[in-house]
Every structure is written in structure tokens, then in C-alpha cells.
Design a protein around this motif. Structure first.
Motif, PDB file in Angstrom:
ATOM      1  N   ASP A   1      -1.031  -8.039  -3.998  1.00  0.00           N
ATOM      2  CA  ASP A   1      -0.750  -7.228  -5.381  1.00  0.00           C
ATOM      3  C   ASP A   1      -0.475  -5.885  -4.860  1.00  0.00           C
ATOM      4  O   ASP A   1      -1.110  -5.211  -4.028  1.00  0.00           O
ATOM      5  CB  ASP A   1      -2.366  -7.050  -5.910  1.00  0.00           C
ATOM      6  CG  ASP A   1      -2.545  -8.096  -6.747  1.00  0.00           C
ATOM      7  OD1 ASP A   1      -2.012  -9.158  -7.258  1.00  0.00           O
ATOM      8  OD2 ASP A   1      -3.766  -8.481  -7.023  1.00  0.00           O
ATOM      9  N   PHE A   2       0.662  -5.422  -5.519  1.00  0.00           N
ATOM     10  CA  PHE A   2       1.272  -4.172  -4.957  1.00  0.00           C
ATOM     11  C   PHE A   2       1.792  -3.372  -5.928  1.00  0.00           C
ATOM     12  O   PHE A   2       2.656  -3.783  -6.757  1.00  0.00           O
ATOM     13  CB  PHE A   2       2.207  -4.286  -3.809  1.00  0.00           C
ATOM     14  CG  PHE A   2       3.064  -3.151  -3.365  1.00  0.00           C
ATOM     15  CD1 PHE A   2       2.343  -2.450  -2.397  1.00  0.00           C
ATOM     16  CD2 PHE A   2       4.232  -2.984  -3.456  1.00  0.00           C
ATOM     17  CE1 PHE A   2       2.600  -1.372  -1.640  1.00  0.00           C
ATOM     18  CE2 PHE A   2       4.605  -1.703  -2.962  1.00  0.00           C
ATOM     19  CZ  PHE A   2       4.095  -1.237  -2.033  1.00  0.00           C
TER      20      PHE A   2
ATOM     21  N   HIS B   1      -5.839   6.625   1.096  1.00  0.00           N
ATOM     22  CA  HIS B   1      -6.415   6.001  -0.364  1.00  0.00           C
ATOM     23  C   HIS B   1      -5.494   5.313  -1.035  1.00  0.00           C
ATOM     24  O   HIS B   1      -5.688   4.951  -2.292  1.00  0.00           O
ATOM     25  CB  HIS B   1      -7.011   7.110  -1.308  1.00  0.00           C
ATOM     26  CG  HIS B   1      -8.258   7.944  -0.684  1.00  0.00           C
ATOM     27  ND1 HIS B   1      -7.924   9.103   0.056  1.00  0.00           N
ATOM     28  CD2 HIS B   1      -9.617   7.557  -0.593  1.00  0.00           C
ATOM     29  CE1 HIS B   1      -9.277   9.457   0.618  1.00  0.00           C
ATOM     30  NE2 HIS B   1     -10.151   8.575   0.259  1.00  0.00           N
ATOM     31  N   ILE B   2      -4.321   5.183  -0.405  1.00  0.00           N
ATOM     32  CA  ILE B   2      -3.155   4.372  -0.845  1.00  0.00           C
ATOM     33  C   ILE B   2      -2.738   3.252   0.171  1.00  0.00           C
ATOM     34  O   ILE B   2      -3.009   3.470   1.202  1.00  0.00           O
ATOM     35  CB  ILE B   2      -1.868   5.279  -1.250  1.00  0.00           C
ATOM     36  CG1 ILE B   2      -1.414   6.046   0.058  1.00  0.00           C
ATOM     37  CG2 ILE B   2      -2.205   6.298  -2.557  1.00  0.00           C
ATOM     38  CD1 ILE B   2      -0.054   6.953  -0.160  1.00  0.00           C
ATOM     39  N   PRO B   3      -1.980   2.386  -0.389  1.00  0.00           N
ATOM     40  CA  PRO B   3      -1.640   1.450   0.836  1.00  0.00           C
ATOM     41  C   PRO B   3      -0.507   1.912   1.830  1.00  0.00           C
ATOM     42  O   PRO B   3       0.340   2.942   1.428  1.00  0.00           O
ATOM     43  CB  PRO B   3      -0.519   0.289  -0.418  1.00  0.00           C
ATOM     44  CG  PRO B   3      -1.342   0.447  -1.540  1.00  0.00           C
ATOM     45  CD  PRO B   3      -1.594   1.906  -1.691  1.00  0.00           C
TER      46      PRO B   3
ATOM     47  N   GLY C   1       1.097  -3.031  -8.954  1.00  0.00           N
ATOM     48  CA  GLY C   1       1.101  -3.490 -10.197  1.00  0.00           C
ATOM     49  C   GLY C   1       2.062  -4.832 -10.342  1.00  0.00           C
ATOM     50  O   GLY C   1       2.196  -5.655 -11.302  1.00  0.00           O
ATOM     51  N   PHE C   2       2.509  -5.167  -9.090  1.00  0.00           N
ATOM     52  CA  PHE C   2       3.452  -6.386  -8.995  1.00  0.00           C
ATOM     53  C   PHE C   2       2.661  -7.380  -8.177  1.00  0.00           C
ATOM     54  O   PHE C   2       1.989  -7.113  -7.020  1.00  0.00           O
ATOM     55  CB  PHE C   2       4.769  -5.955  -8.320  1.00  0.00           C
ATOM     56  CG  PHE C   2       5.656  -5.294  -9.040  1.00  0.00           C
ATOM     57  CD1 PHE C   2       6.276  -5.585 -10.043  1.00  0.00           C
ATOM     58  CD2 PHE C   2       5.603  -3.817  -8.945  1.00  0.00           C
ATOM     59  CE1 PHE C   2       7.151  -4.682 -10.861  1.00  0.00           C
ATOM     60  CE2 PHE C   2       6.337  -2.920  -9.612  1.00  0.00           C
ATOM     61  CZ  PHE C   2       7.018  -3.486 -10.763  1.00  0.00           C
ATOM     62  N   THR C   3       2.796  -8.811  -8.170  1.00  0.00           N
ATOM     63  CA  THR C   3       2.107  -9.844  -7.289  1.00  0.00           C
ATOM     64  C   THR C   3       3.477 -10.074  -6.465  1.00  0.00           C
ATOM     65  O   THR C   3       4.252 -10.716  -7.007  1.00  0.00           O
ATOM     66  CB  THR C   3       1.696 -10.916  -8.241  1.00  0.00           C
ATOM     67  OG1 THR C   3       0.888 -10.409  -8.967  1.00  0.00           O
ATOM     68  CG2 THR C   3       1.148 -11.932  -7.395  1.00  0.00           C
ATOM     69  N   LEU C   4       3.362  -9.977  -5.318  1.00  0.00           N
ATOM     70  CA  LEU C   4       4.056 -10.219  -4.185  1.00  0.00           C
ATOM     71  C   LEU C   4       3.958 -11.546  -3.621  1.00  0.00           C
ATOM     72  O   LEU C   4       2.582 -11.977  -3.504  1.00  0.00           O
ATOM     73  CB  LEU C   4       4.454  -9.324  -3.324  1.00  0.00           C
ATOM     74  CG  LEU C   4       4.641  -7.703  -3.842  1.00  0.00           C
ATOM     75  CD1 LEU C   4       4.703  -6.678  -2.379  1.00  0.00           C
ATOM     76  CD2 LEU C   4       6.005  -7.688  -4.710  1.00  0.00           C
ATOM     77  N   ARG C   5       4.853 -12.226  -2.911  1.00  0.00           N
ATOM     78  CA  ARG C   5       4.553 -13.375  -2.261  1.00  0.00           C
ATOM     79  C   ARG C   5       3.714 -13.241  -0.934  1.00  0.00           C
ATOM     80  O   ARG C   5       2.965 -14.108  -0.655  1.00  0.00           O
ATOM     81  CB  ARG C   5       5.873 -14.089  -1.817  1.00  0.00           C
ATOM     82  CG  ARG C   5       5.841 -15.102  -0.692  1.00  0.00           C
ATOM     83  CD  ARG C   5       7.337 -15.857  -0.653  1.00  0.00           C
ATOM     84  NE  ARG C   5       7.288 -16.799   0.664  1.00  0.00           N
ATOM     85  CZ  ARG C   5       8.450 -17.344   0.661  1.00  0.00           C
ATOM     86  NH1 ARG C   5       9.345 -17.236   0.239  1.00  0.00           N
ATOM     87  NH2 ARG C   5       8.199 -18.437   1.876  1.00  0.00           N
ATOM     88  N   ASN C   6       4.000 -11.835  -0.300  1.00  0.00           N
ATOM     89  CA  ASN C   6       3.055 -11.824   0.944  1.00  0.00           C
ATOM     90  C   ASN C   6       3.311 -10.384   1.013  1.00  0.00           C
ATOM     91  O   ASN C   6       3.785  -9.468   0.215  1.00  0.00           O
ATOM     92  CB  ASN C   6       3.700 -12.751   2.064  1.00  0.00           C
ATOM     93  CG  ASN C   6       5.077 -12.518   2.466  1.00  0.00           C
ATOM     94  OD1 ASN C   6       5.782 -11.274   2.280  1.00  0.00           O
ATOM     95  ND2 ASN C   6       5.782 -13.462   2.674  1.00  0.00           N
ATOM     96  N   ASN C   7       2.907  -9.698   2.269  1.00  0.00           N
ATOM     97  CA  ASN C   7       2.684  -8.352   2.653  1.00  0.00           C
ATOM     98  C   ASN C   7       3.952  -8.048   3.521  1.00  0.00           C
ATOM     99  O   ASN C   7       3.616  -6.920   4.279  1.00  0.00           O
ATOM    100  CB  ASN C   7       1.513  -7.870   3.037  1.00  0.00           C
ATOM    101  CG  ASN C   7       1.111  -8.435   4.293  1.00  0.00           C
ATOM    102  OD1 ASN C   7       1.494  -9.680   4.788  1.00  0.00           O
ATOM    103  ND2 ASN C   7      -0.077  -8.026   4.954  1.00  0.00           N
ATOM    104  N   LEU C   8       5.039  -8.929   3.595  1.00  0.00           N
ATOM    105  CA  LEU C   8       6.043  -8.374   4.471  1.00  0.00           C
ATOM    106  C   LEU C   8       7.357  -8.075   3.756  1.00  0.00           C
ATOM    107  O   LEU C   8       7.925  -8.608   2.734  1.00  0.00           O
ATOM    108  CB  LEU C   8       6.536 -10.112   5.094  1.00  0.00           C
ATOM    109  CG  LEU C   8       5.564 -10.658   5.910  1.00  0.00           C
ATOM    110  CD1 LEU C   8       5.971 -11.882   6.517  1.00  0.00           C
ATOM    111  CD2 LEU C   8       4.935  -9.877   7.043  1.00  0.00           C
TER     112      LEU C   8
END
Length: 347
Positions: free
Chosen positions: A2-3, A195-197, A5-12
Motif C-alpha cells: 500500500d503506497f 514519519h513518511i515512507p 492510497g494505491f495498491t502496488l504489486r511490490n515495493n520495487l
């Protein structure tokens, strides 16, 4: 993942690279395992909005969401207008470039040159966030201007106060350019205070290096740039390794051939015949790097003036390799040519 507000396949994530991360390359990397791809930087100079180059960079037709567009500039009002311009044309995330080390960018006090002026950083961030209140704004930086001036922690505080929603950090200073190894200690310190990604960038060239970068920085995501040039399957290799601890087999020559041909057709369609041939040359060179006979092939290929010649040369080269049933002979730890030397820029 989750990034924003979007759902991503992964964190790459695919790093923004001027002259590289055009729509065809972004789409290909997403298809091959990237969770997000950030566009090549778009100028904040409104006088250039009508140029063919800017129109192409703002073209997201058919692109897999979310669409993240990077903007670059030094004047808050112009950056705000650039953000509005790109949101109107489909951008769902606006990324601000304060990481590019190229001289022609820094000489106009844009890119990583802005790290010298923290007050101006704040003005730009606040102006852009205010200009597109319904759109998440992210920021990409380096660890600082030089080894004596690593101010990423200060920039983090300014970013959070300004409403920036995520921060990507290349683990080098502007003075480092692309020399030496990326240092992850500053990224780890920023992550500990954030406090943010936080997205870690720099020297992520293999599945093992990806796992190491995540472990030592604690970052929420990884951003991969030069290592994916001519090697878009790196994303699926890292994704698989991080989830299973095992390695995928390297791609066979026939798969590399098919990926490259499809990429070339997208480039020809996107840029047109003449520009497409020119842009295709560097991608062909990257795809064939490390394969037997590639040096002589690249030299001859760069002399070819048209699409037919390029297609035929690529087919002949790969058909010869396929007869030997070879796999990709690529050293993932080999040094990459500096981006500025290869004719492209990375933020």
C-alpha cells in the motif's frame, strides 16, 4: 504494497532517468515485476510545454496505474504550475527532483543543487503541495551536497512539514555523482527519524544487494535505476528472491530476443521512425551487454540508419546466439558506466 492510497504489486520502484524511463520502458518494467515506475523528469519551464519532447513525456496513454511524474526546476511558482499541468494530463503522483547531479541541471540551481538552499527547498515543496492538494507529492534527493554537507535529515524535516508524502534517497552526495559505492547509513538514519515512507536508491544491482539494502536501511521500498537498463527482468528476479530466498534462472537468449524486439516496436511507435532508431540504439547496446560478440555487433549496429536495418541486425545477432542455446552472461556486480557519460541523466 500500500503506497499513497494505491495498491502496488511490490515495493520495487523504477528510478526516474531522463532519456530512459519513457512510457515504453516504464510499461516494460511494470510488466516484468516493478511495482511503480517514475517518469523521466519534466521541465517546469512553461515555455517548453509545447515541445515535442515535453508532450511525449506527458503522454501516459495506456499506462498501468499509478502514474508518477517527476518535475524539475528551481522556481516555486513554475514548479507549482508544472505540477498542475501534469495532473491535468493524468499524473496521479507528482515527484520532485532534487537529486539529479548533472551539471546542466545543477548549473540552473535545480536538481541536487537545491540541497544547498534549504529555505528554497521548503518554498518549492510547499508551493507544489498547495498546487495539487488532491494529489500525493513525493521527493527524491541525495544524501547531501558533498561529504561535509550531508543534510538529508534536515531535508526530511522540511519535507514532512511541507506535506511531502514519501521520500526517495540516492545513497550518494551530489559531489559523488555515480562514483564509489552508495552509502546506506544516511538512508538508515533518515528512515529511523521519518514519519513518511522512505525509498532507498543506489547500487541495487542484484537480488542479494536488494535484500542487503532493505536490511541495513530499513527502507519501505527500493528504487532501481541503471541496473535495469537492458535488464528489465531484474525486477522479477528481485521480487522472487525476496519472497522465496531462491533465484530464478537467468533468461534464455530467445526470451531476451523477444523482449528486446517488443521494446523496439514500442519505441518506434512512440518516437516515430527517425527518433525511434536513435533512441533504440542505446537500449540495444544495454540488452546485448555481456553477450558473446556484442562489442562488434554494437559497433556495426550504431551505423545503421533505419528500422529495417536495426531489426535485421538484432535478429541475426540473437539467432546466432540461440543456436548455441546460451543464457545471459551478465555480471550483476560489474560497474555501470556513469549515467552522464552514457547520454542520460538519473535523478
Amino acid at each position: 504494497m500500500d503506497f499513497l492510497g494505491f495498491t502496488l504489486r511490490n515495493n520495487l520502484f523504477v528510478a526516474p532517468m531522463a532519456g530512459v524511463t519513457d512510457r515504453p520502458f516504464r510499461q516494460l518494467c511494470k510488466k516484468m515485476g516493478a511495482g511503480l515506475a517514475v517518469s523521466e523528469m519534466v521541465t517546469s519551464n512553461s515555455l517548453l510545454y509545447g515541445s515535442a519532447k515535453t508532450r511525449r513525456r506527458a503522454d501516459h496513454s495506456g499506462e498501468v496505474e499509478p502514474i508518477s511524474v517527476q518535475i524539475a526546476g528551481a522556481v516555486p511558482e513554475m514548479m507549482a504550475e508544472a505540477a498542475r499541468y501534469n495532473v491535468k494530463r493524468g499524473a496521479q503522483i507528482i515527484d520532485i527532483n532534487m537529486g539529479c547531479p548533472a551539471k546542466k541541471v545543477c548549473n540552473v540551481m535545480a536538481g541536487s543543487a537545491l540541497l544547498k538552499d534549504e529555505r528554497q527547498v521548503g518554498r518549492i515543496l510547499e508551493a507544489v503541495v498547495k498546487a495539487v492538494p488532491a494529489t500525493p507529492v513525493t521527493l527524491k534527493i541525495r544524501t547531501g551536497w558533498d561529504s561535509a554537507n550531508r543534510n538529508a535529515l534536515n531535508i526530511l524535516k522540511i519535507a514532512e512539514q511541507s506535506g511531502i508524502r514519501a521520500l526517495a534517497i540516492h545513497g550518494r552526495t551530489r559531489a559523488d555523482a555515480y562514483r564509489g559505492e552508495a552509502e546506506y547509513a544516511t538512508i538508515a538514519a533518515v528512515k529511523a527519524a521519518a514519519h513518511i515512507p522512505i525509498i532507498a536508491n543506489g547500487d541495487i544491482v542484484s537480488p542479494e544487494k536488494a535484500r542487503h539494502a532493505l536490511a541495513v536501511t530499513g527502507a519501505d521500498a527500493l528504487m532501481i535505476g541503471r541496473a535495469a537498463q537492458g535488464r528489465p527482468w531484474l525486477f522479477r528476479e528481485i521480487e522472487h528472491f525476496l519472497s522465496t530466498g531462491t533465484h530464478l534462472l537467468p533468461p534464455r537468449v530467445d526470451e531476451i530476443h523477444a523482449i528486446l524486439l517488443a521494446h523496439l516496436e514500442d519505441l518506434y511507435a512512440f518516437y516515430g521512425i527517425d527518433a525511434g532508431v536513435r533512441v533504440a540504439r542505446k537500449h540495444i547496446a544495454w540488452y546485448t551487454r555481456g553477450l558473446a560478440g556484442s562489442a562488434a555487433f554494437r559497433h556495426a549496429m550504431n551505423q545503421l540508419p533505419d528500422i529495417t536495418g536495426q531489426r535485421n541486425a538484432v535478429n541475426d545477432f540473437f539467432f546466432t546466439l540461440a543456436e548455441k542455446d546460451e543464457r545471459l552472461a551478465y555480471d550483476s556486480h560489474a560497474p555501470h558506466a556513469p549515467i552522464e557519460d552514457s547520454g542520460v541523466l538519473a535523478a
